[in-house]
Design a protein around this motif. Structure first.
Motif, PDB file in Angstrom:
ATOM      1  N   LYS A  27      34.427  51.905  39.633  1.00 43.15           N
ATOM      2  CA  LYS A  27      35.449  52.849  40.075  1.00 43.15           C
ATOM      3  C   LYS A  27      36.375  52.230  41.107  1.00 43.15           C
ATOM      4  N   VAL A  28      36.024  51.037  41.564  1.00 37.40           N
ATOM      5  CA  VAL A  28      36.708  50.422  42.698  1.00 37.40           C
ATOM      6  C   VAL A  28      37.450  49.146  42.302  1.00 37.40           C
ATOM      7  N   VAL A  29      36.819  48.302  41.480  1.00 38.86           N
ATOM      8  CA  VAL A  29      37.307  46.941  41.231  1.00 38.86           C
ATOM      9  C   VAL A  29      37.664  46.734  39.759  1.00 38.86           C
ATOM     10  N   ASP A  30      38.765  46.030  39.536  1.00 35.46           N
ATOM     11  CA  ASP A  30      39.143  45.582  38.186  1.00 35.46           C
ATOM     12  C   ASP A  30      39.384  44.074  38.276  1.00 35.46           C
ATOM     13  N   GLU A  31      38.449  43.276  37.756  1.00 31.81           N
ATOM     14  CA  GLU A  31      38.494  41.825  37.912  1.00 31.81           C
ATOM     15  C   GLU A  31      39.217  41.107  36.763  1.00 31.81           C
ATOM     16  N   ARG A  32      39.814  41.848  35.840  1.00 27.53           N
ATOM     17  CA  ARG A  32      40.482  41.225  34.685  1.00 27.53           C
ATOM     18  C   ARG A  32      41.603  40.276  35.099  1.00 27.53           C
ATOM     19  N   PHE A  33      42.318  40.639  36.148  1.00 29.61           N
ATOM     20  CA  PHE A  33      43.535  39.911  36.496  1.00 29.61           C
ATOM     21  C   PHE A  33      43.219  38.619  37.249  1.00 29.61           C
ATOM     22  N   VAL A  34      42.201  38.658  38.086  1.00 28.99           N
ATOM     23  CA  VAL A  34      41.736  37.419  38.711  1.00 28.99           C
ATOM     24  C   VAL A  34      41.180  36.480  37.645  1.00 28.99           C
ATOM     25  N   ALA A  35      40.413  37.031  36.702  1.00 28.89           N
ATOM     26  CA  ALA A  35      39.839  36.206  35.631  1.00 28.89           C
ATOM     27  C   ALA A  35      40.943  35.518  34.833  1.00 28.89           C
ATOM     28  N   LYS A  36      42.035  36.222  34.572  1.00 31.21           N
ATOM     29  CA  LYS A  36      43.144  35.633  33.826  1.00 31.21           C
ATOM     30  C   LYS A  36      43.808  34.528  34.633  1.00 31.21           C
ATOM     31  N   ALA A  37      43.963  34.738  35.934  1.00 28.65           N
ATOM     32  CA  ALA A  37      44.581  33.722  36.787  1.00 28.65           C
ATOM     33  C   ALA A  37      43.766  32.433  36.774  1.00 28.65           C
ATOM     34  N   ILE A  38      42.446  32.562  36.838  1.00 25.83           N
ATOM     35  CA  ILE A  38      41.588  31.376  36.840  1.00 25.83           C
ATOM     36  C   ILE A  38      41.559  30.729  35.458  1.00 25.83           C
ATOM     37  N   GLU A  39      41.694  31.524  34.416  1.00 27.69           N
ATOM     38  CA  GLU A  39      41.800  30.952  33.060  1.00 27.69           C
ATOM     39  C   GLU A  39      43.024  30.044  32.964  1.00 27.69           C
ATOM     40  N   VAL A  40      44.100  30.444  33.606  1.00 26.09           N
ATOM     41  CA  VAL A  40      45.340  29.679  33.573  1.00 26.09           C
ATOM     42  C   VAL A  40      45.284  28.473  34.517  1.00 26.09           C
ATOM     43  N   LEU A  41      44.812  28.705  35.753  1.00 24.50           N
ATOM     44  CA  LEU A  41      44.871  27.663  36.781  1.00 24.50           C
ATOM     45  C   LEU A  41      43.650  26.775  36.847  1.00 24.50           C
ATOM     46  N   GLY A  42      42.518  27.263  36.356  1.00 23.05           N
ATOM     47  CA  GLY A  42      41.263  26.557  36.563  1.00 23.05           C
ATOM     48  C   GLY A  42      40.745  26.800  37.972  1.00 23.05           C
ATOM     49  N   LYS A  43      39.477  26.510  38.179  1.00 25.58           N
ATOM     50  CA  LYS A  43      38.888  26.700  39.506  1.00 25.58           C
ATOM     51  C   LYS A  43      39.154  25.465  40.380  1.00 25.58           C
TER      52      LYS A  43
END
Length: 351
Positions: free
Chosen positions: A330-346
């Motif tokens: 109900k608080v967090v949606d991590e989809r957008f961070v996951a997409k950013a790391i998919e693009v940039l790498g860790k």
């Protein structure tokens, strides 16, 4: 309880320090997100503090524009004001602090979600300090946090505030709770005088007020670093924005992740970054240089375990309208961070 906090503390340390031996995927191999055409407007309500600086740098250095975003940063007086705008749909993203009333609002169905972290608390030498009166330390009346039982502790903000949360965390380290002390709501600016007048036994505050107390010789540091790596401020997106324009939200978070990577180590004080800080806060270049770098995770991880700990403390202190743990979905949606790391790498943070 303490075991759970230890696990969270370890997770925070790993998140900030990074796994230096882990290989980051090469950018050339990562999928790209093309800029949106035509550019899409994103309205952001934010409280003008340095913990939201990834947005300032992303805007000032053209990263939002790079992904086809026309971001309008609109300063507000408080996170409560930003939440009202988000709820009405007049802004898309808010830079807000996590306050106790938010948990009850989420429990009732408030349709906003955490999509990216703001600045984090340092792992060591954090700004928030628990200071005890000098005479009580010298007499031996207070030698440790456990000796605060029955004592008067000042913290700013009142019930459900960040100050109350930090005091609770300090007390937990000694097996105490708020019920074991007298917690007084005193403004930070009034704490040096309260310590000098001996109207309180201890205060929880930060610079410049902690510096004033210590320099005057009216108090001594008892404890700090109660919550290393804690995320107390976040970027949240309205439900309407995240559901109807997810591709815009992806690019918004991606641009901030790129900004965070331009703010690591000595680069935090790069002139291009300072220009962004000054444009969107009321600070000065001198104050920014003297305050030290605010930690920003270059991988934009959302420390959900830390959020759950904040929720637990407020709930156990009776500051929520409910008494069962809140589902973090109900608080967090991590989809957008996951997409950013998919693009940039860790990547590992600069040391």
């Amino acid at each position: 309880m303490l075991e759970g906090f230890a696990r969270w503390r370890s997770a925070c340390a790993a998140m900030i320090i990074g796994l230096a031996g882990a290989a980051a995927p090469a950018l050339a191999q990562a999928p790209s997100l093309k800029p949106l055409d035509p550019p899409q407007t994103v309205r952001v309500a934010y409280v003008p503090i340095m913990k939201f600086a990834t947005a300032y740098v992303a805007e000032a250095r053209g990263l939002f524009k790079k992904y086809g975003l026309d971001v309008k940063l609109e300063s507000v007086k408080s996170g409560t004001e930003a939440i009202a705008f988000l709820d009405k749909g007049s802004v898309d993203v808010g830079g807000i602090a996590i306050v106790a009333s938010l948990w009850s609002a989420w429990n009732r169905g408030l349709d906003i979600r955490v999509i990216a972290p703001g600045g984090l608390d340092p792992m060591t030498n954090g700004p928030t300090k628990l200071i005890v009166r000098n005479d009580l330390m010298e007499s031996g009346a207070i030698k440790s946090v456990a000796d605060l039982k029955g004592k008067r502790i000042a913290a700013a903000g009142g019930p459900g505030s960040g100050g109350e949360y930090f005091v609770t965390k300090a007390l937990e380290s000694a097996g105490l709770t708020l019920r074991d002390v007298q917690l007084l709501n005193i403004g930070n600016g009034d704490m040096p005088a309260a310590m000098e007048a001996k109207s309180v036994d201890a205060v929880l505050t930060s610079s410049p007020y902690s510096d004033q107390i210590l320099k005057a010789g009216n108090g001594k540091l008892l404890a700090q670093d109660f919550t290393p790596g804690l995320m107390t401020v976040v970027f949240v997106g309205s439900g309407k924005f995240l559901k109807e324009r997810p591709e815009v939200a992806e690019r918004f978070v991606l641009a901030m992740a790129e900004a965070a990577r331009l703010m690591q180590g000595a680069d935090f004080l790069a002139q291009a970054n300072i220009d962004g800080y000054l444009k969107y806060t009321a600070s000065t270049a001198e104050a920014i240089r003297n305050s030290g770098a605010v930690p920003f995770d270059p991988n934009m991880s959302i420390p959900t375990a830390g959020l759950a700990d904040i929720e637990r403390v407020h709930r156990e202190n009776g500051r929520t309208e409910y008494d069962k743990p809140l589902d973090m979905a109900k608080v967090v949606d991590e989809r957008f961070v996951a997409k950013a790391i998919e693009v940039l790498g860790k990547t590992a943070p600069a040391k």
